[in-house]
Design a protein around this motif. Structure first.
Motif, mmCIF file in Angstrom:
data_model
loop_
_atom_site.group_PDB
_atom_site.id
_atom_site.type_symbol
_atom_site.label_atom_id
_atom_site.label_comp_id
_atom_site.label_asym_id
_atom_site.label_seq_id
_atom_site.Cartn_x
_atom_site.Cartn_y
_atom_site.Cartn_z
ATOM 1 N N ALA A 33 108.133 39.881 101.684
ATOM 2 C CA ALA A 33 107.032 41.225 101.164
ATOM 3 C C ALA A 33 105.435 40.549 101.161
ATOM 4 N N ARG A 34 105.212 40.241 101.779
ATOM 5 C CA ARG A 34 104.202 39.270 101.315
ATOM 6 C C ARG A 34 102.930 39.687 102.516
ATOM 7 N N THR A 35 101.541 39.598 102.729
ATOM 8 C CA THR A 35 101.203 39.345 104.105
ATOM 9 C C THR A 35 99.444 39.016 103.717
ATOM 10 N N GLU A 36 99.440 38.427 102.222
ATOM 11 C CA GLU A 36 97.809 37.538 102.171
ATOM 12 C C GLU A 36 98.193 36.729 102.444
ATOM 13 N N GLU A 37 96.761 36.041 102.605
ATOM 14 C CA GLU A 37 96.582 34.681 102.876
ATOM 15 C C GLU A 37 96.403 34.530 101.647
ATOM 16 N N SER A 38 96.608 33.472 101.719
ATOM 17 C CA SER A 38 96.529 31.964 100.607
ATOM 18 C C SER A 38 95.400 30.869 101.079
ATOM 19 N N ASP A 39 95.155 30.592 99.748
ATOM 20 C CA ASP A 39 94.230 28.968 99.607
ATOM 21 C C ASP A 39 95.516 27.872 99.426
ATOM 22 N N VAL A 40 94.996 26.413 100.549
ATOM 23 C CA VAL A 40 96.162 25.980 100.917
ATOM 24 C C VAL A 40 95.649 24.615 100.227
ATOM 25 N N VAL A 41 96.055 23.827 99.190
ATOM 26 C CA VAL A 41 95.526 22.599 99.082
ATOM 27 C C VAL A 41 97.206 21.920 99.274
ATOM 28 N N LEU A 42 96.371 20.627 100.133
ATOM 29 C CA LEU A 42 97.894 19.441 100.499
ATOM 30 C C LEU A 42 97.080 18.608 99.311
ATOM 31 N N ALA B 69 102.494 33.931 103.171
ATOM 32 C CA ALA B 69 102.978 34.936 102.079
ATOM 33 C C ALA B 69 102.202 35.495 100.528
ATOM 34 N N GLY B 70 101.387 36.176 100.428
ATOM 35 C CA GLY B 70 100.588 36.289 99.439
ATOM 36 C C GLY B 70 100.951 35.197 98.579
ATOM 37 N N TYR B 71 100.763 34.062 98.298
ATOM 38 C CA TYR B 71 100.326 33.574 97.316
ATOM 39 C C TYR B 71 98.807 33.248 96.678
ATOM 40 N N ASP B 72 98.252 33.458 95.920
ATOM 41 C CA ASP B 72 96.978 32.903 95.312
ATOM 42 C C ASP B 72 96.268 31.204 96.473
ATOM 43 N N THR B 73 97.757 30.661 95.442
ATOM 44 C CA THR B 73 97.424 29.444 96.635
ATOM 45 C C THR B 73 98.691 28.576 96.484
ATOM 46 N N VAL B 74 98.603 27.590 97.701
ATOM 47 C CA VAL B 74 100.159 27.340 97.776
ATOM 48 C C VAL B 74 99.582 25.599 98.499
ATOM 49 N N VAL B 75 100.423 24.866 97.150
ATOM 50 C CA VAL B 75 99.658 23.117 97.026
ATOM 51 C C VAL B 75 101.215 23.241 97.812
ATOM 52 N N ALA C 187 99.301 24.201 86.167
ATOM 53 C CA ALA C 187 97.274 24.438 86.084
ATOM 54 C C ALA C 187 96.662 25.880 86.956
ATOM 55 N N LEU C 188 97.111 25.993 87.900
ATOM 56 C CA LEU C 188 96.476 26.391 88.749
ATOM 57 C C LEU C 188 97.612 27.917 88.173
ATOM 58 N N ALA C 189 98.917 28.207 88.108
ATOM 59 C CA ALA C 189 99.901 29.129 87.685
ATOM 60 C C ALA C 189 98.962 29.825 86.008
ATOM 61 N N ARG C 190 98.974 28.780 84.960
ATOM 62 C CA ARG C 190 98.285 29.376 83.791
ATOM 63 C C ARG C 190 97.283 29.844 83.549
ATOM 64 N N SER C 191 96.185 29.667 85.052
ATOM 65 C CA SER C 191 95.425 30.263 84.721
ATOM 66 C C SER C 191 95.108 31.773 85.557
ATOM 67 N N GLY C 192 96.452 32.311 85.485
ATOM 68 C CA GLY C 192 96.196 33.223 85.938
ATOM 69 C C GLY C 192 97.099 33.715 87.978
ATOM 70 N N ALA C 193 96.999 32.301 88.161
ATOM 71 C CA ALA C 193 97.171 32.509 90.369
ATOM 72 C C ALA C 193 98.626 32.137 90.476
ATOM 73 N N GLU C 194 98.958 33.779 91.359
ATOM 74 C CA GLU C 194 100.379 33.289 91.761
ATOM 75 C C GLU C 194 100.231 32.320 92.733
ATOM 76 N N THR C 195 100.728 31.106 92.313
ATOM 77 C CA THR C 195 101.781 30.126 92.480
ATOM 78 C C THR C 195 102.209 28.837 93.088
ATOM 79 N N LEU C 196 102.286 28.874 94.631
ATOM 80 C CA LEU C 196 103.842 28.220 94.904
ATOM 81 C C LEU C 196 103.439 26.754 94.994
ATOM 82 N N VAL C 197 104.210 25.985 95.410
ATOM 83 C CA VAL C 197 104.331 24.035 95.536
ATOM 84 C C VAL C 197 105.443 23.938 95.904
ATOM 85 N N VAL C 198 105.122 23.647 97.548
ATOM 86 C CA VAL C 198 105.987 23.025 98.153
ATOM 87 C C VAL C 198 106.041 21.539 98.549
#
Length: 320
Positions: A7-16, A137-143, A35-46
Protein backbone atom coordinates in the motif's frame (compact mmCIF):
# COMPACT_ATOMS: atom_id res chain seq x y z
CA UNK A 1 -0.20 2.54 11.27
CA UNK A 2 -0.49 0.23 8.31
CA UNK A 3 2.32 -2.25 7.74
CA UNK A 4 1.13 -3.34 4.29
CA UNK A 5 4.16 -2.74 2.06
CA UNK A 6 2.03 -3.05 -1.07
CA UNK A 7 0.00 0.00 0.00
CA UNK A 8 3.07 2.25 0.19
CA UNK A 9 4.85 3.84 -2.73
CA UNK A 10 7.05 6.61 -1.31
CA UNK A 11 10.83 6.34 -1.14
CA UNK A 12 12.39 6.00 2.30
CA UNK A 13 15.67 7.13 3.76
CA UNK A 14 17.82 4.09 4.51
CA UNK A 15 20.24 3.79 7.44
CA UNK A 16 22.39 0.67 7.77
CA UNK A 17 24.22 -0.25 10.97
CA UNK A 18 27.18 -2.59 10.57
CA UNK A 19 30.42 -3.61 12.22
CA UNK A 20 32.22 -6.36 14.05
CA UNK A 21 30.17 -9.01 15.83
CA UNK A 22 29.39 -8.16 19.44
CA UNK A 23 29.88 -4.38 19.27
CA UNK A 24 26.19 -3.56 19.75
CA UNK A 25 24.88 -3.04 16.21
CA UNK A 26 21.42 -4.29 17.11
CA UNK A 27 21.17 -2.04 20.16
CA UNK A 28 22.24 1.02 18.17
CA UNK A 29 19.94 0.26 15.23
CA UNK A 30 16.97 -0.35 17.53
CA UNK A 31 17.70 2.76 19.60
CA UNK A 32 18.06 4.98 16.52
CA UNK A 33 14.81 3.64 15.05
CA UNK A 34 13.00 4.24 18.34
CA UNK A 35 14.29 7.81 18.54
CA UNK A 36 13.20 8.52 14.96
CA UNK A 37 9.74 7.12 15.64
CA UNK A 38 9.37 9.17 18.82
CA UNK A 39 10.25 12.27 16.79
CA UNK A 40 7.21 11.52 14.61
CA UNK A 41 8.77 9.62 11.69
CA UNK A 42 7.14 6.48 10.34
CA UNK A 43 10.03 4.09 10.96
CA UNK A 44 10.76 0.44 10.24
CA UNK A 45 13.77 -1.36 11.66
CA UNK A 46 14.84 -4.58 9.93
CA UNK A 47 17.24 -7.20 11.23
CA UNK A 48 19.14 -8.93 8.41
CA UNK A 49 21.40 -10.85 10.82
CA UNK A 50 20.66 -14.61 10.61
CA UNK A 51 21.21 -14.73 14.40
CA UNK A 52 18.41 -12.28 15.19
CA UNK A 53 18.43 -10.36 18.48
CA UNK A 54 16.25 -7.39 17.50
CA UNK A 55 13.22 -8.87 19.24
CA UNK A 56 15.31 -9.36 22.39
CA UNK A 57 16.41 -5.72 22.25
CA UNK A 58 12.80 -4.53 22.16
CA UNK A 59 11.64 -7.34 24.47
CA UNK A 60 9.00 -7.92 21.83
CA UNK A 61 8.22 -10.97 19.72
CA UNK A 62 8.98 -10.29 16.06
CA UNK A 63 8.53 -12.23 12.84
CA UNK A 64 9.03 -12.07 9.10
CA UNK A 65 6.40 -9.34 8.64
CA UNK A 66 6.44 -5.87 10.27
CA UNK A 67 5.15 -5.85 13.83
CA UNK A 68 4.10 -2.65 15.62
CA UNK A 69 6.44 -1.96 18.55
CA UNK A 70 5.47 1.52 19.73
CA UNK A 71 3.68 4.42 18.08
CA UNK A 72 5.02 4.86 14.55
CA UNK A 73 7.75 2.22 14.99
CA UNK A 74 7.55 -1.25 13.47
CA UNK A 75 10.17 -4.00 13.38
CA UNK A 76 10.81 -7.13 11.34
CA UNK A 77 13.35 -9.97 11.31
CA UNK A 78 14.37 -11.34 7.92
CA UNK A 79 13.11 -14.85 7.24
CA UNK A 80 16.16 -16.82 5.96
CA UNK A 81 13.83 -18.94 3.83
CA UNK A 82 13.15 -15.86 1.69
CA UNK A 83 16.52 -16.25 -0.04
CA UNK A 84 15.92 -19.93 -0.68
CA UNK A 85 12.44 -19.18 -2.04
CA UNK A 86 13.88 -16.62 -4.47
CA UNK A 87 16.50 -19.13 -5.58
CA UNK A 88 13.94 -21.92 -5.95
CA UNK A 89 11.76 -19.63 -8.08
CA UNK A 90 14.66 -19.09 -10.50
CA UNK A 91 15.42 -22.82 -10.70
CA UNK A 92 11.76 -23.68 -11.27
CA UNK A 93 11.48 -21.01 -14.00
CA UNK A 94 14.51 -22.45 -15.79
CA UNK A 95 13.20 -26.00 -15.37
CA UNK A 96 9.86 -24.97 -16.88
CA UNK A 97 11.67 -23.67 -19.96
CA UNK A 98 13.66 -26.91 -20.26
CA UNK A 99 10.49 -28.96 -20.03
CA UNK A 100 8.79 -26.73 -22.60
CA UNK A 101 11.71 -27.45 -24.93
CA UNK A 102 11.12 -31.18 -24.52
CA UNK A 103 13.80 -31.91 -21.91
CA UNK A 104 12.52 -34.28 -19.26
CA UNK A 105 13.06 -33.07 -15.70
CA UNK A 106 11.52 -34.87 -12.75
CA UNK A 107 11.40 -33.70 -9.12
CA UNK A 108 14.77 -35.31 -8.38
CA UNK A 109 16.38 -33.41 -11.26
CA UNK A 110 14.85 -30.17 -10.01
CA UNK A 111 16.17 -30.79 -6.51
CA UNK A 112 19.67 -31.41 -7.87
CA UNK A 113 19.51 -28.10 -9.75
CA UNK A 114 18.42 -26.39 -6.54
CA UNK A 115 21.21 -27.97 -4.49
CA UNK A 116 23.83 -27.12 -7.12
CA UNK A 117 23.91 -23.55 -5.81
CA UNK A 118 23.22 -21.43 -8.87
CA UNK A 119 22.69 -18.44 -6.58
CA UNK A 120 25.22 -18.00 -3.74
CA UNK A 121 24.53 -16.66 -0.27
CA UNK A 122 20.99 -17.62 0.77
CA UNK A 123 21.09 -15.38 3.87
CA UNK A 124 22.38 -12.44 1.86
CA UNK A 125 19.81 -12.99 -0.90
CA UNK A 126 17.11 -12.93 1.78
CA UNK A 127 18.52 -9.64 3.09
CA UNK A 128 18.51 -8.15 -0.42
CA UNK A 129 14.90 -9.23 -0.89
CA UNK A 130 13.90 -7.41 2.32
CA UNK A 131 15.82 -4.27 1.30
CA UNK A 132 13.98 -4.33 -2.03
CA UNK A 133 10.65 -4.98 -0.30
CA UNK A 134 10.73 -2.18 2.27
CA UNK A 135 13.07 0.53 0.96
CA UNK A 136 10.25 1.91 -1.20
CA UNK A 137 7.38 0.93 1.06
CA UNK A 138 6.55 4.44 2.23
CA UNK A 139 8.20 4.59 5.63
CA UNK A 140 10.05 7.82 6.34
CA UNK A 141 13.14 5.85 7.36
CA UNK A 142 14.07 2.18 7.24
CA UNK A 143 16.90 1.21 9.61
CA UNK A 144 18.77 -2.01 8.87
CA UNK A 145 20.56 -3.97 11.58
CA UNK A 146 23.05 -5.88 9.43
CA UNK A 147 24.97 -9.07 10.15
CA UNK A 148 28.64 -8.97 11.27
CA UNK A 149 31.22 -7.57 8.87
CA UNK A 150 31.81 -10.67 6.73
CA UNK A 151 28.10 -11.13 6.00
CA UNK A 152 27.69 -7.43 5.31
CA UNK A 153 30.53 -7.35 2.81
CA UNK A 154 29.06 -10.34 0.99
CA UNK A 155 25.72 -8.54 0.96
CA UNK A 156 27.36 -5.53 -0.70
CA UNK A 157 29.14 -7.71 -3.26
CA UNK A 158 26.06 -9.78 -4.04
CA UNK A 159 24.27 -7.40 -6.45
CA UNK A 160 27.23 -7.54 -8.84
CA UNK A 161 27.65 -11.31 -8.42
CA UNK A 162 23.96 -11.96 -8.95
CA UNK A 163 23.76 -9.58 -11.90
CA UNK A 164 26.29 -11.77 -13.71
CA UNK A 165 24.81 -15.08 -12.55
CA UNK A 166 21.22 -14.12 -13.32
CA UNK A 167 22.31 -12.60 -16.61
CA UNK A 168 23.71 -15.98 -17.66
CA UNK A 169 20.58 -17.73 -16.39
CA UNK A 170 18.40 -15.32 -18.37
CA UNK A 171 20.42 -15.89 -21.53
CA UNK A 172 20.05 -19.66 -21.14
CA UNK A 173 16.34 -19.24 -20.52
CA UNK A 174 15.87 -17.11 -23.64
CA UNK A 175 17.86 -19.48 -25.85
CA UNK A 176 15.88 -22.48 -24.64
CA UNK A 177 12.63 -20.54 -25.15
CA UNK A 178 13.57 -19.63 -28.71
CA UNK A 179 14.53 -23.22 -29.47
CA UNK A 180 11.21 -24.50 -28.13
CA UNK A 181 9.19 -21.98 -30.11
CA UNK A 182 11.12 -22.72 -33.28
CA UNK A 183 10.42 -26.43 -32.84
CA UNK A 184 6.71 -25.81 -32.24
CA UNK A 185 6.48 -23.54 -35.27
CA UNK A 186 7.29 -26.52 -37.49
CA UNK A 187 4.00 -28.04 -36.34
CA UNK A 188 1.87 -25.01 -35.44
CA UNK A 189 3.18 -22.32 -37.78
CA UNK A 190 2.88 -18.65 -36.66
CA UNK A 191 0.50 -19.61 -33.83
CA UNK A 192 3.54 -20.94 -31.93
CA UNK A 193 4.67 -17.34 -31.36
CA UNK A 194 1.39 -15.98 -29.96
CA UNK A 195 2.20 -14.42 -26.57
CA UNK A 196 5.95 -14.60 -27.22
CA UNK A 197 8.03 -12.12 -25.22
CA UNK A 198 5.58 -11.90 -22.30
CA UNK A 199 7.99 -12.00 -19.37
CA UNK A 200 5.67 -10.43 -16.82
CA UNK A 201 5.95 -13.40 -14.48
CA UNK A 202 9.58 -14.20 -15.24
CA UNK A 203 11.25 -15.12 -11.95
CA UNK A 204 14.77 -14.69 -13.33
CA UNK A 205 14.14 -11.20 -14.71
CA UNK A 206 12.17 -10.19 -11.62
CA UNK A 207 14.91 -11.16 -9.17
CA UNK A 208 17.56 -9.60 -11.38
CA UNK A 209 15.65 -6.30 -11.47
CA UNK A 210 15.14 -6.26 -7.69
CA UNK A 211 18.81 -7.00 -7.05
CA UNK A 212 19.88 -4.25 -9.46
CA UNK A 213 17.62 -1.73 -7.69
CA UNK A 214 19.14 -2.63 -4.32
CA UNK A 215 22.65 -2.29 -5.74
CA UNK A 216 21.84 1.25 -6.89
CA UNK A 217 20.14 2.11 -3.58
CA UNK A 218 23.09 1.01 -1.46
CA UNK A 219 25.32 3.45 -3.36
CA UNK A 220 22.89 6.40 -3.41
CA UNK A 221 24.14 9.11 -1.02
CA UNK A 222 20.85 10.99 -1.37
CA UNK A 223 19.00 8.15 0.35
CA UNK A 224 21.46 5.82 2.05
CA UNK A 225 23.72 6.18 5.08
CA UNK A 226 25.95 3.49 6.54
CA UNK A 227 26.94 3.81 10.20
CA UNK A 228 29.80 1.64 11.44
CA UNK A 229 29.52 0.61 15.09
CA UNK A 230 32.62 -0.20 17.12
CA UNK A 231 33.77 -0.37 20.71
CA UNK A 232 36.89 1.42 22.00
CA UNK A 233 39.02 -1.72 21.63
CA UNK A 234 41.96 -2.40 19.31
CA UNK A 235 40.36 -5.32 17.42
CA UNK A 236 37.15 -3.41 16.79
CA UNK A 237 39.08 -0.36 15.57
CA UNK A 238 41.18 -2.52 13.22
CA UNK A 239 38.09 -4.20 11.76
CA UNK A 240 36.41 -0.81 11.37
CA UNK A 241 39.40 0.37 9.31
CA UNK A 242 38.93 -2.57 6.96
CA UNK A 243 35.16 -2.19 6.75
CA UNK A 244 35.25 1.54 6.02
CA UNK A 245 37.85 0.89 3.32
CA UNK A 246 35.70 -1.78 1.67
CA UNK A 247 32.56 0.37 1.90
CA UNK A 248 34.33 3.23 0.18
CA UNK A 249 35.71 0.91 -2.50
CA UNK A 250 32.12 -0.19 -3.13
CA UNK A 251 30.95 3.47 -3.22
CA UNK A 252 28.63 2.93 -0.26
CA UNK A 253 28.18 6.27 1.57
CA UNK A 254 29.56 6.03 5.13
CA UNK A 255 27.74 8.49 7.36
CA UNK A 256 29.57 8.21 10.66
CA UNK A 257 31.20 5.98 13.24
CA UNK A 258 29.39 5.03 16.44
CA UNK A 259 31.72 4.34 19.36
CA UNK A 260 29.57 2.22 21.64
CA UNK A 261 30.03 1.30 25.33
CA UNK A 262 32.34 4.22 25.99
CA UNK A 263 33.28 4.31 29.67
CA UNK A 264 33.27 7.87 30.95
CA UNK A 265 33.35 7.35 34.77
CA UNK A 266 30.33 9.61 35.41
CA UNK A 267 30.56 9.14 39.16
CA UNK A 268 34.24 10.19 39.18
CA UNK A 269 35.10 6.94 40.90
CA UNK A 270 38.71 6.98 42.08
CA UNK A 271 39.25 3.21 42.05
CA UNK A 272 42.11 1.87 39.93
CA UNK A 273 39.87 -0.03 37.52
CA UNK A 274 37.60 2.92 36.74
CA UNK A 275 40.51 5.28 36.25
CA UNK A 276 42.29 2.75 34.02
CA UNK A 277 39.19 2.08 31.88
CA UNK A 278 38.42 5.79 31.56
CA UNK A 279 41.97 6.54 30.43
CA UNK A 280 42.12 3.59 28.01
CA UNK A 281 38.77 4.43 26.39
CA UNK A 282 39.71 8.10 26.10
CA UNK A 283 42.93 7.11 24.32
CA UNK A 284 41.11 4.76 21.95
CA UNK A 285 38.48 7.41 21.22
CA UNK A 286 41.23 9.87 20.38
CA UNK A 287 42.75 7.27 18.03
CA UNK A 288 39.41 6.81 16.24
CA UNK A 289 38.89 10.56 15.87
CA UNK A 290 42.43 11.01 14.53
CA UNK A 291 42.46 8.02 12.16
CA UNK A 292 39.07 8.46 10.46
CA UNK A 293 37.80 11.45 8.51
CA UNK A 294 34.24 10.78 9.68
CA UNK A 295 31.92 12.18 12.35
CA UNK A 296 32.07 10.15 15.55
CA UNK A 297 28.98 9.49 17.65
CA UNK A 298 29.62 8.49 21.28
CA UNK A 299 27.33 6.09 23.13
CA UNK A 300 28.22 5.78 26.82
CA UNK A 301 28.37 2.45 28.56
CA UNK A 302 25.19 1.78 30.52
CA UNK A 303 24.87 -0.11 33.76
CA UNK A 304 23.68 -3.68 33.19
CA UNK A 305 22.41 -5.21 29.97
CA UNK A 306 20.82 -2.96 27.38
CA UNK A 307 17.32 -4.19 26.63
CA UNK A 308 13.80 -2.87 26.66
CA UNK A 309 12.29 0.39 25.47
CA UNK A 310 13.59 2.58 28.33
CA UNK A 311 17.22 1.51 27.89
CA UNK A 312 17.00 1.90 24.11
CA UNK A 313 15.54 5.38 24.54
CA UNK A 314 18.62 6.34 26.59
CA UNK A 315 20.97 5.03 23.89
CA UNK A 316 18.96 6.74 21.17
CA UNK A 317 19.68 10.17 22.69
CA UNK A 318 23.27 9.78 21.44
CA UNK A 319 22.35 8.73 17.90
CA UNK A 320 19.87 11.22 16.43
Amino acid sequence: MTNDASARTEESDVVLYGGKGGVGKTTCAAAHALALARSGAETLVVSTDPAHSLGDAFEHELGAEPTDVEGSLAAVEVDPETGQDAYRGVVEALAAEFRDAGLRLDDADLERLFEAGLIPGGDEVAALEYVARYADAGYDTVVFDTAPTGHTLRLLDLPDVLAETLGVAGDVQRRVRRTARAARSVVLGPAAYWGAGDDGDDEVAGLRERVARVGVLLRDPARTRFRVVLTPERMAIAETTRLVGRLREANVPVDSLVVNRLFTNPENCDCGRCRRDERRHAERLATVEADFDLPVERVPELDGEVGGIDALATVGESLV
